[in-house]
Scaffold this active site. Structure first.
Site, PDB file in Angstrom:
ATOM      1  CE1 TYR A 174       1.159  -4.064   1.294  1.00  0.00           C
ATOM      2  CE2 TYR A 174       1.326  -6.361   1.711  1.00  0.00           C
ATOM      3  CZ  TYR A 174       1.055  -5.180   1.896  1.00  0.00           C
ATOM      4  OH  TYR A 174       0.482  -5.077   3.304  1.00  0.00           O
ATOM      5  CB  SER A 230      -1.163  -9.524  -4.055  1.00  0.00           C
ATOM      6  OG  SER A 230      -0.303 -10.068  -4.991  1.00  0.00           O
ATOM      7  CG  PHE A 265      -0.289  -7.497   7.740  1.00  0.00           C
ATOM      8  CD1 PHE A 265       0.448  -6.860   6.576  1.00  0.00           C
ATOM      9  CD2 PHE A 265      -0.310  -6.449   8.883  1.00  0.00           C
ATOM     10  CE1 PHE A 265       0.957  -5.683   6.618  1.00  0.00           C
ATOM     11  CE2 PHE A 265       0.158  -5.299   9.125  1.00  0.00           C
ATOM     12  CZ  PHE A 265       0.642  -4.675   8.028  1.00  0.00           C
ATOM     13  CE  LYS A 294      -3.992 -11.124  -0.251  1.00  0.00           C
ATOM     14  NZ  LYS A 294      -4.114 -10.837   1.043  1.00  0.00           N
ATOM     15  CE1 TYR A 341      -2.391 -14.703  -1.383  1.00  0.00           C
ATOM     16  CE2 TYR A 341      -1.371 -13.989  -3.301  1.00  0.00           C
ATOM     17  CZ  TYR A 341      -1.447 -13.479  -1.985  1.00  0.00           C
ATOM     18  OH  TYR A 341      -0.994 -12.689  -1.465  1.00  0.00           O
TER      19      TYR A 341
END
Ligand code: NAD
Ligand code: UFG
Length: 334
Positions: free
Chosen positions: A176, A124, A80, A152, A148
């Site tokens: 997610y 994400s 995480f 990912k 960002y």
């Protein structure tokens, strides 16, 4: 099974720790506390009645991480840890690339050295191109809009390459959608520093009088009420998704990607109205200009996780709002 949670004292990690401990897993956590508090460890232990081993270390420091792995003998890692503020990543791209990529590369090096064969990674929905047809499928076009999101996407690729190179490493990448809500105990939840960027912590602070009103960014979108649509998912449902991913990864070879969402989109006004029906209309709002970089509408095709992981969400938008409000009230008393 012994699992190391990197970033495990954060919002999603702490809820996952609770679900895993409740299910009999042995849990250890490494977190540098850059966006969390050490007291969360005690709260996880209070909820579950079980002990957690915690290391306050930065994943960018490979010597320290190596020491943790030397002792740990982990069966699996859930990764995480990372920086996650979209706006900040636009202003400080190098910090985001350095932290998110270096910490993952260090983790993969330690996993290789200590022969750890199972990895679950927090990706994400923001890796998807906004041109994809709705709902977003795992096979959709990938084109993140900000640094960002690019961290990912790059990490997803690095993990796939390492799975291929090692041959004995399996990984599950979880994309997610929008996690909100909190554990029913009111002990753990989302508690960002400063003025929140995200919708739900902003709403709960307006409801408690800590902020004056909510600005709804844009009401001229081509949606039913003019506000943006997202796939909000209760953080406890999301946490349960990690347990199901651990079940799956036991027999998995290679790397698989799953969306974790409910498959249903709600507008910003849906969220505000649901919250107001619970708290007695305490959330005052004003319409403000669109926020740069926001997509009009996104929600998941949740069928792959349903079929492949047996993942089904339990909680409604009302449950998400109630639990978030309960956490904010509880958090305010102290
Ligand atoms: P969070 O900030 O609450 O948790 C991340 C944790 O990682 C924090 O406790 C932080 O202190 C720790 N951390 C950061 N950098 C570290 C480092 N170098 N070494 C050790 N620890 C470090 O965030 P969250 O909402 O729980 O998100 C968890 C993961 O899920 C993140 O990778 C995030 O990008 C991803 N994600 C979150 C969302 C969301 O809406 N919350 C959506 C999609 C993906
Ligand atoms: N919004 C407002 N006012 C606010 C905050 C948000 O109107 O004060 C609106 C936004 O414009 C958006 C919706 O509420 O329409 C949701 O915004 P969030 O900032 O809560 O969430 P995002 O969808 O922008 O992004 C979140 C995470 C990302 C993650 C993404 C996955 O912040 O890290 O979900 O879908 F990648």
């Amino acid at each position: 099974m012994k699992v190391l949670l990197t970033g495990g004292l954060g919002y999603i990690g702490s809820h996952t720790a609770v679900e895993l401990l409740d299910d009999g897993y042995e849990v250890e956590i490494v977190d540098n506390l850059s966006n969390s508090k050490e007291e969360t460890k005690g709260k996880i232990e209070q909820i579950t009645g079980k002990k957690v081993v915690f290391y306050k270390e930065d994943l960018c420091n490979i010597e320290k991480l190596d020491e943790i792995f030397k002792k740990g003998k982990y069966d699996a890692i859930i990764h995480f840890a990372g920086l996650k503020a979209v706006g900040e990543s636009v202003e400080q791209p190098l910090r985001y690339y350095e932290t998110n990529l270096l910490s993952t590369i260090n983790l993969l090096k330690c996993m290789r050295k200590y022969d750890v064969k199972k990895l679950i990674f927090s990706s994400s929905a923001c890796v998807y191109s906004m041109d994809n047809e709705l709902p977003f499928k795992e096979t959709g076009k990938l084109s993140p809009l900000n640094p960002y999101g690019r961290t990912k996407l790059f990490i997803e690729e690095i993990i796939k390459d390492e799975c291929f190179a090692r041959g004995d490493l399996s990984a599950i990448i979880l994309r997610y959608f929008n996690p909100i809500g909190a554990h029913k105990s009111g002990l753990i939840g989302e508690d960002p520093n400063g003025i929140p960027n995200n919708l739900m912590p902003y709403i709960t602070r307006v409801a408690l009088g800590k902020l004056d009103h909510l600005n709804i960014f844009g009401h001229d979108y081509h949606t039913k009420d003019g506000t943006c649509i997202r796939d909000y998912i209760h953080v406890v449902d999301l946490a349960r998704g990690h347990k199901l991913a651990l079940d799956k990864i036991k027999d998995l070879k290679g790397c698989e990607v799953y969306n974790l969402g409910t498959g249903t989109g709600y507008s910003v006004l849906d969220v505000v109205n649901t919250f107001n029906s619970i708290c007695g209309d305490k959330v005052r709002y004003e319409f403000a200009p669109r926020r740069e970089g926001d997509s009009e509408c996104n929600y998941a095709d949740a069928s792959k996780a349903k079929n492949g992981l047996n993942f089904k969400t339990k909680y409604s938008l009302k449950d998400m709002c109630e639990s978030a409000y309960n956490y904010e009230k509880n958090n305010t008393k102290k």
